[in-house]
Scaffold this active site. Structure first.
Site, PDB file in Angstrom:
ATOM      1  N   SER A 259      -9.541   1.663  -6.042  1.00 23.66           N
ATOM      2  CA  SER A 259      -8.549   0.611  -6.253  1.00 23.66           C
ATOM      3  C   SER A 259      -7.805   0.319  -4.963  1.00 23.66           C
ATOM      4  O   SER A 259      -7.762   1.144  -4.056  1.00 23.66           O
ATOM      5  CB  SER A 259      -7.569   1.011  -7.359  1.00 23.66           C
ATOM      6  OG  SER A 259      -6.427   1.596  -6.799  1.00 23.66           O
ATOM      7  N   LYS A 260      -7.215  -0.865  -4.923  1.00 26.83           N
ATOM      8  CA  LYS A 260      -6.519  -1.290  -3.707  1.00 26.83           C
ATOM      9  C   LYS A 260      -5.410  -0.294  -3.369  1.00 26.83           C
ATOM     10  O   LYS A 260      -5.080  -0.091  -2.209  1.00 26.83           O
ATOM     11  CB  LYS A 260      -5.950  -2.696  -3.919  1.00 26.83           C
ATOM     12  CG  LYS A 260      -5.313  -3.295  -2.679  1.00 26.83           C
ATOM     13  CD  LYS A 260      -6.090  -4.503  -2.181  1.00 26.83           C
ATOM     14  CE  LYS A 260      -5.740  -4.924  -0.766  1.00 26.83           C
ATOM     15  NZ  LYS A 260      -4.434  -5.516  -0.611  1.00 26.83           N
ATOM     16  N   ARG A 261      -4.889   0.364  -4.385  1.00 23.42           N
ATOM     17  CA  ARG A 261      -3.817   1.328  -4.148  1.00 23.42           C
ATOM     18  C   ARG A 261      -4.280   2.540  -3.347  1.00 23.42           C
ATOM     19  O   ARG A 261      -3.503   3.163  -2.648  1.00 23.42           O
ATOM     20  CB  ARG A 261      -3.165   1.770  -5.472  1.00 23.42           C
ATOM     21  CG  ARG A 261      -1.916   0.971  -5.796  1.00 23.42           C
ATOM     22  CD  ARG A 261      -1.522   1.136  -7.236  1.00 23.42           C
ATOM     23  NE  ARG A 261      -2.477   0.451  -8.100  1.00 23.42           N
ATOM     24  CZ  ARG A 261      -3.013   0.964  -9.193  1.00 23.42           C
ATOM     25  NH1 ARG A 261      -2.707   2.181  -9.565  1.00 23.42           N
ATOM     26  NH2 ARG A 261      -3.854   0.270  -9.923  1.00 23.42           N
TER      27      ARG A 261
END
Ligand code: GLU
Length: 484
Positions: A259-261
């Site tokens: 995920s982008k996180r």
């Protein structure tokens, strides 16, 4: 003829998994002499991020995954569309979807639904409470023609839902999973057209793949469970369905969806950090596919020559930054120094201009660091360390080097020889070291570590002669004199 498509939603950045999907679609088209197209799935206007198509096309272009049809960028960074099956933005195809939705309603394969958000929420809550999978209860499919017409005439807000046969197995062959069967009991009567007149993804994807003559739908496995709905829609229209290939999800090291996180999901972040497009492409292609001969370093063209959907892996691929670093350092090492120097310069500019603005020093620096960095952003740290004043020596090895008996003689010789020179170049430094070896009989560790400890305070590091060229005559003399 094979026709494939990459159909991202313009939500702001290109996900690593998205790029992998694009690559495989591109490769199979390239291998078979088919066409690979780019389609923008922007039916969810609430998720639309300004500029994301421009960014997407630019990033795909940098990576050389080039589409034959779809949105393109002109020299001024503006989008124009190419290809006979456009428009390639779903938001520009609304009348097409409306027409086909109407056809399904007329044929009794879809129906108007007037249920309010409140009713749907209550229904969902009730079903969840009973431990059931929430789905629409088909209430509006039982309205009479007259009731529907009256509601439409009164301007009631509505959607169009697909009708599902009860308790029917839907089966299809997936290129990765093999035969997949899902019963209609486990499928929701999907909204096809939303109240705002936009289609849902599920409807638009079928209409577009059909009208863009797509033969192979290669996409992420999160869409596998929706495919039966798509298959039924093909059936309702009497159209032949394309072949489906669902790619296992790209996972992070904790086996969760990337995920982008995590800070490691957006392709543009990697480009910005100085991962070379060739390396990114090479590594990402291996997330679920391998060369028949097991080769791990290959170009996009080499992959295209060998690509085969039959070799796609069934297991989720783990995105491993260390492996990407390994691939990237390979491409960095292979790149000619002058080309690499241009890239290195962009990372040093404004921060380490003594190097960035001096063509010769930039080249020395580049050849110094090219086998020391995994990605180019790291060159700033290299430059910082190289230019920094010598550190205080604390390590055992360092203290030993500082105490070499030969040091006083070495430093005197270095000063004498260097003072005679105008400028330090690799040739000059080579000659200086040679003279010291020959005339002063200082060799090996005593020579190289002795010099290095005076200049940097370290016992290991990049090529010391090149470091001296980068520091320049005055700085080198200053540091050696200080050590004396
Ligand atoms: N718009 C979908 C996505 O962004 C595409 C799925 C498909 O390829 O059908 O994942």
């Amino acid at each position: 003829m094979v026709r494939t498509r990459f159909a991202p939603s313009p939500t702001g950045y290109l996900h690593i998994g998205g790029l992998r999907t694009a690559i495989y679609n591109y490769l199979i088209a390239k291998k078979t002499g088919g066409d690979y197209i780019l389609r923008i799935e922007d039916t969810d206007q609430t998720r639309y991020v300004e500029g994301s198509v421009e960014n997407l096309v630019a990033v795909l272009g940098k990576c050389n995954v080039r589409h034959a049809e779809g949105p393109m960028l002109d020299e001024n960074g503006n989008i124009y569309q190419v290809g006979p099956y456009g428009p390639y933005y779903q938001s520009e195809r609304l009348d097409i979807y409306a027409k086909f939705a109407k056809q399904l309603v007329d044929e009794g394969k879809a129906y108007y639904c007037f249920c309010s958000q409140e009713r749907l929420a209550a229904l969902r809550e009730e079903q969840t409470k009973q431990g059931l999978t929430p789905k629409y209860d088909s209430k509006c499919s039982h309205l009479t023609k007259e009731e529907v017409q009256a509601k439409l005439d009164a301007g009631e807000s509505h959607v169009i839902r697909m009708k599902l046969p009860e308790n029917e197995d839907v089966t299809f062959e997936d290129g990765v999973r093999g035969t997949v069967t899902i019963n209609t009991k486990d499928i929701d009567e999907q909204v096809l057209m939303k109240a705002d007149g936009f289609p849902t993804y599920h409807f638009a994807v079928v209409i577009d793949d059909r009208h863009m003559k797509i033969t192979h739908v290669i996409r992420g496995e999160e869409w596998l469970v929706s495919t039966p709905k798509h298959i039924l829609l093909y059936k309702y229209f009497g159209w032949e369905a394309p072949q489906f290939v669902h790619l296992p999800t790209v996972l992070n090291k904790n086996k969760k969806k990337l995920s982008k996180r995590d800070g490691s999901a957006a392709v543009e972040d990697f480009l910005q950090k100085g991962y070379l497009p060739e390396a990114i492409i090479n590594y990402i292609t291996m997330l679920g596919w391998s060369m028949p001969d097991g080769k791990e370093i290959f170009s996009l063209d080499e992959a295209a020559a060998e690509f085969d959907l039959g070799r796609l892996s069934k297991a989720g691929a783990v995105f491993d930054v260390d492996k990407l670093n390994w691939v990237n350092s390979h491409y960095i090492k292979e790149m000619p120094d002058n080309e690499l120097a241009e890239l290195v310069k962009t990372y040093l500019a404004g921060k380490y201009d003594v190097i960035a603005e001096d063509e010769e020093k930039l080249l020395y620096f580049t050849s110094c660091i090219k086998d020391r960095v995994s990605y180019l952003e790291q060159v700033t740290l290299e430059a910082e360390e190289m230019l920094a004043e010598p550190k205080e020596v604390t390590s055992e090895e360092g203290l030993e080097a500082k105490a070499f008996e030969t040091n006083p003689q070495l430093y005197a010789a270095l000063v004498e020889l260097i003072e005679k020179e105008d400028k330090l170049t690799p040739e000059v430094m080579k000659a200086v070291f040679k003279t010291i070896q020959k005339e002063y009989k200082i060799k090996g560790k005593n020579l190289y570590m002795g010099a290095r400890i005076a200049l940097t305070g370290e016992v290991h590091g990049a090529d010391i002669q090149l470091i001296m060229c980068i520091l320049g005559k005055d700085e080198v003399l200053k540091r050696i004199k200080a050590a004396m």
